[in-house]
Design an enzyme around this catalytic site. Sequence first.
Site, PDB file in Angstrom:
ATOM      1  CB  CYS A 104       6.857  -3.209  -5.128  1.00  0.00           C
ATOM      2  SG  CYS A 104       5.784  -3.909  -3.858  1.00  0.00           S
ATOM      3  CB  THR A 105       5.621   0.191  -1.826  1.00  0.00           C
ATOM      4  OG1 THR A 105       6.826  -0.366  -1.080  1.00  0.00           O
ATOM      5  CG2 THR A 105       4.400  -0.572  -1.630  1.00  0.00           C
TER       6      THR A 105
END
Length: 229
Positions: A104-105
């Site tokens: 993800c981030t």
Amino acid sequence: MSPPFNIGFVIFPDLTQLDFTGPLQVLSRLPGAAVHIVAKSTAPVPSDCGLGLVPTHTFTSSPALDLVCVPGGNQGVVDAIDDRETIEFVRRQAATARYVTSVCTGAFILGVAGVLKGRRATTHWAFADLLPLVGATHEKARVVKDGNVITAGGVTSGIDFGLSVVAELAGETVARTIQLGIEYDPAPPFDSGHPDRAPAGLASGLLSGRYGDSRSAYRAGLERAAHKL
């Protein structure tokens, strides 16, 4: 006896727990692996859903990692990219690790550490257009491998990432066995898991709502860190 394959997850306050626990569940079953949960201190780390996570090592006590994995989290990543100790630990481990990875981030923490310059990478769809700010080129896929750097898309893609790594290290049969053991057989009730398939307006609503402020904070944080890249 062969030394263990050291896998380390770097955690920080307000991370998204499934970014971490999805691949943790898979990679902890890799034969010969030793899993380490690394943070600034050994105090419990709160996730963004309230679940507390207990580190096994600090940045100073962590062994050299063969695979380092950085999860994401909206506000958590904003704070982490401004945290010198976190970035320096990731940069130091990335210099010698066999694999440098994110979910993800968490990709932006790798990016601020200088790992993604000139690389193809992915992240959560709502933040993918920000990857050039850390020198990366976005590739639309759940898992992207560029050399020894592996990035996964949003949240649940961490399970796919984990299985891909197991297949590379121990073979497809072992990966399939783990997949069967955890009964990873997705059959969601709705086909809305990606903006390419979600109903019209759903993605734009999230971008202007839940992710709007986070995107602005990411951009500001990445611009502050740009001189380090």
